[in-house]
Scaffold this active site. Sequence first.
Site: not given
Ligand code: NAD
Length: 391
Positions: A147, A333
């Site tokens: 997603n 959400h």
């Molecule tokens: P991902 O794993 O592809 O990317 C996360 C990135 O965050 C990584 O590159 C990591 O290095 C970076 N990171 C971690 N901690 C950090 C910090 N303190 N400062 C800077 N960078 C940092 O994950 P993604 O698919 O991009 O998803 C990210 C987050 O979005 C998920 O963990 C989830 O909590 C949220 N999400 C929300 C929804 C929604 O429906 N609202 C859906 C999917 C994901």
Amino acid sequence: MAKILCVLYDDPISGYPSTYPRAGLPIIKNYPGGQTLPTPHKIDFLPGTLLGSTSGELGLREFLESLGHTLIVTSDKEGEHSAFDQELPDADIVISQPFWPAYLNAERLSKAKKLKLAITAGIGSDHVDLNSALEKGITVAEITYCNSISVAEFIVMLIVTQIKNYLASHSWVENKGWNIADCASRSYDLEGMQVGSVAAGRIGLATLRRLKPFDVKLHYTERHRLSPEIEAELNLTYHPNIRSMLKICDVVTINCPLDGETEHLFNDETLEVMKNGAYLINTARGKVCDRDAIVRALERGKLAGYAGDVWFPQPPSADHPWRTMPHQGMTPHIAGTSLPAQARYAAGVREILECFFNGRAIRDEYLILKEGKLAGTGAHSYRLRRSQEAA
Ligand code: NAD
């Protein structure tokens, strides 16, 4: 034979849909960067139907029962008398969606003696106490990329609707009004603004790519710096720390996971560093922001707007202040549970279950925890803290 406990959100108030506004879904062949879509042996559901609610059952019942397994589906997840708590002690696998999270905290995990696999039907496994799961050797997996584009699109929508004062303007029309001055006195253009992303993983980078055509100046901060080629392509400014980015951005979008390091990353102190009148967009997790600090920042005009779809806890209470704080564009959400996203994560859950039952390895990019340590995407994106609690 295994017992699979699946926690899903309730069906629509009007009942499970028999028709949908559109027929079928666009065909998506590949994710950016070459990762393939889920590859289950077979699916038993129609993509485009509501799979994430209790009657949708993620399209899993036929598959699991044909193998002799037991599937329990419930939305009842709060408190020790909930169906979730009652069924948990002898469950082998728990499936939960971040939208309606079954919080697998340390206490619950201690009762889940048979639990081997916790699958997040979506992305973001912070509802599982990863420290406890790690100690118990539980595998935690999620459906990476299912997603990410859905959320990136949602973020662009939130940014534009906040800056244009869309929601308040729409209310004037619904309330039979036509007060242009009230609408226009908080309405700006995105063009020329400084926009920053906290993290540039799958969602963060997809969001930055989608924002480029708005002629904005793009910034990001990341634990893993992007390649020089991507930075050049998007004319990105990298900030080694969040503060230097917050100081100059008009819009900040939060795209990091919730973990031991990012909880309450946005608090009174960090919000104060931001530009006066900045917009903050949070589709990551509610707890990345200090709830009351956000309310205070909006009330005193430090933030011009706050929008997102993530809260803590979920569902939030009727009197949660984010429902009524000024200049907010909150939704339940939902960013990552569009009908196309549901089809992808239902297929991904099936792929993981097929691997698990056939003794095949789960793809590395789906893994958060395996064999007592962070693995795959978990090792790349999460940091643990000994005291971290899921709930
Ligand atoms: P991902 O794993 O592809 O990317 C996360 C990135 O965050 C990584 O590159 C990591 O290095 C970076 N990171 C971690 N901690 C950090 C910090 N303190 N400062 C800077 N960078 C940092 O994950 P993604 O698919 O991009 O998803 C990210 C987050 O979005 C998920 O963990 C989830 O909590 C949220 N999400 C929300 C929804 C929604 O429906 N609202 C859906 C999917 C994901």
